[in-house]
Write a protein that holds these residues in place. Structure first.
Motif, PDB file in Angstrom:
ATOM      1  N   GLU A 159       0.785  -1.164  -0.059  1.00 42.30           N
ATOM      2  CA  GLU A 159      -0.022   0.128   0.034  1.00 42.30           C
ATOM      3  C   GLU A 159       0.846   1.027   0.119  1.00 42.30           C
ATOM      4  O   GLU A 159       1.953   1.102   0.304  1.00 42.30           O
ATOM      5  CB  GLU A 159      -0.764  -0.005   1.240  1.00 42.30           C
ATOM      6  N   ARG A 160       0.366   2.240  -0.559  1.00 44.23           N
ATOM      7  CA  ARG A 160       1.099   3.313  -0.585  1.00 44.23           C
ATOM      8  C   ARG A 160       2.534   3.372  -1.142  1.00 44.23           C
ATOM      9  O   ARG A 160       3.592   3.466  -0.906  1.00 44.23           O
ATOM     10  CB  ARG A 160       1.288   4.257   0.664  1.00 44.23           C
ATOM     11  N   PHE A 161       2.332   2.442  -2.317  1.00 45.27           N
ATOM     12  CA  PHE A 161       3.852   2.018  -2.870  1.00 45.27           C
ATOM     13  C   PHE A 161       4.721   3.322  -3.213  1.00 45.27           C
ATOM     14  O   PHE A 161       4.353   4.291  -3.642  1.00 45.27           O
ATOM     15  CB  PHE A 161       3.296   1.367  -4.399  1.00 45.27           C
ATOM     16  N   MET A 162       5.918   3.143  -2.935  1.00 41.66           N
ATOM     17  CA  MET A 162       7.109   4.039  -2.867  1.00 41.66           C
ATOM     18  C   MET A 162       6.725   5.227  -2.265  1.00 41.66           C
ATOM     19  O   MET A 162       7.284   6.213  -2.552  1.00 41.66           O
ATOM     20  CB  MET A 162       7.344   4.190  -4.395  1.00 41.66           C
ATOM     21  N   THR A 163       6.045   5.084  -1.197  1.00 41.48           N
ATOM     22  CA  THR A 163       5.509   6.266  -0.150  1.00 41.48           C
ATOM     23  C   THR A 163       5.839   5.810   1.268  1.00 41.48           C
ATOM     24  O   THR A 163       4.819   5.357   1.751  1.00 41.48           O
ATOM     25  CB  THR A 163       4.484   7.000  -0.323  1.00 41.48           C
ATOM     26  N   PRO A 164       6.991   5.762   1.932  1.00 38.13           N
ATOM     27  CA  PRO A 164       8.249   6.144   1.308  1.00 38.13           C
ATOM     28  C   PRO A 164       8.679   4.947   0.575  1.00 38.13           C
ATOM     29  O   PRO A 164       8.360   3.809   0.754  1.00 38.13           O
ATOM     30  CB  PRO A 164       9.132   6.377   2.602  1.00 38.13           C
ATOM     31  N   GLY A 165       9.831   5.123  -0.584  1.00 37.97           N
ATOM     32  CA  GLY A 165      10.466   4.252  -1.193  1.00 37.97           C
ATOM     33  C   GLY A 165      12.017   4.795  -1.323  1.00 37.97           C
ATOM     34  O   GLY A 165      12.136   5.734  -1.143  1.00 37.97           O
ATOM     35  N   TYR A 166      12.483   3.746  -1.411  1.00 34.10           N
ATOM     36  CA  TYR A 166      14.100   3.607  -1.315  1.00 34.10           C
ATOM     37  C   TYR A 166      14.874   2.778  -2.417  1.00 34.10           C
ATOM     38  O   TYR A 166      14.563   1.553  -2.507  1.00 34.10           O
ATOM     39  CB  TYR A 166      14.559   3.277   0.036  1.00 34.10           C
TER      40      TYR A 166
END
Length: 302
Positions: A159-166
């Motif tokens: 969920e909320r893919f790449m939020t956060p993402g690294y």
């Protein structure tokens, strides 16, 4: 707290390296704790190992973990799915190491909400764990157990893919004495931090400025990984990493330590214990901790 986090980071990296080294023989093979010792040296071709687990789980996390990932901060029961899979290939002097790890869990519980009068609000369903990571290392041996390598990893949540993402990418040195253990170090690792959900763009979050969706970093990175059978029916997987951004507050190191124990009862039933630790003051300036205890369907594949 920062000093404690940094000491913990150095200690956990050292612990995993020491434990892996202490369990290897002079040829770099891990000593078997079982009576019938297996050949655990680095093999040519593909090697695959992993586990899929779906279980009823008791899980808890502190408020610092909740502040970043969401979910409840109390101990509660729910359903959890785990996948941990390594697929590696050795061809002559080339080592290609790949791993995918994912977790997702949820239940009905109270949710940590500092704005609420009692600090919690009720919800019929609460996400209690959400994590995915893919990493790949491509290395060419320059001496026994040592390689020049290129490293790539992507860390986020479902969920909320790449939020956060690294996203990390860069050259590195790889130490791989066996199929069960490897240690990677890079003095110049690029890191891209993202916040892609529309609602997060106007705010300064995770070190990404308001109005932007990504921030670039360049720093030193180290990672230790071990996957081994502690004894018959007990599979242990652990990955610890630490990162320091030269471009902004290099003393504020980011650390992760993920641990999974799978206790096999029979071919399809196993108990699991997960212990996860994280420190990143761009997310929240406190140690994030999480644990999970589960019992349910389990399939181990090679």
């Amino acid at each position: 707290m920062k000093k404690a986090a940094y000491l913990s980071a150095l200690s956990l990296i050292g612990f995993i390296v020491t434990q892996a080294q202490s369990s290897t023989n002079a040829d770099g093979a891990i000593k078997s704790t079982a009576k019938n010792k297996a050949d655990t040296s680095v093999k040519e071709g593909w090697t695959r190992e992993g586990t899929i687990n779906i279980s009823l789980t008791e899980l808890g996390q502190n408020n610092s973990w909740t502040a970043v990932k969401g979910g409840g901060n109390t101990s509660f029961f729910g359903v959890k799915g785990i996948i941990s899979y390594n697929f590696n290939r050795k061809t002559g002097t080339i080592n290609w190491l790949n791993s995918f790890n994912g977790r997702y869990a949820g239940s009905s519980s109270s949710i940590y909400d500092p704005a609420a009068p009692n600090g919690h609000t009720s919800s019929p369903f609460t996400k209690s764990d959400d994590y995915l990571n893919f990493s790949s290392i491509y290395g060419k041996e320059v001496s026994k157990n040592w390689s020049y390598a290129a490293f790539f990893s992507l860390e986020s949540q479902f969920e909320r893919f790449m939020t956060p993402g690294y996203i990390k990418l860069g050259p590195a040195f790889l130490y791989k004495p066996s199929d069960h253990f490897n240690f990677l170090f890079s003095p110049v690792m690029a890191n891209v931090t993202t916040k892609l959900t529309a609602s997060s763009k106007p705010y300064l979050l995770f070190g990404v400025d308001s109005g932007k969706i990504a921030a670039f970093g360049l720093g030193a990175y180290a990672r230790a990984s071990v996957t081994t059978n502690l004894s018959k029916g007990i599979l242990y997987t652990s990955t610890a990493d630490i990162y320091s951004n030269y471009l902004k507050n290099p003393a504020n190191m980011i650390l992760n330590w993920n641990n999974l124990f799978a206790f096999t009862i029979n071919k399809y039933i196993a108990a699991t214990l997960s212990l996860n630790f994280r420190y990143n003051d761009l997310e929240v300036a406190r140690m994030q901790t999480q644990h999970g205890i589960g019992l349910g369907f389990n399939y181990t594949f090679k």
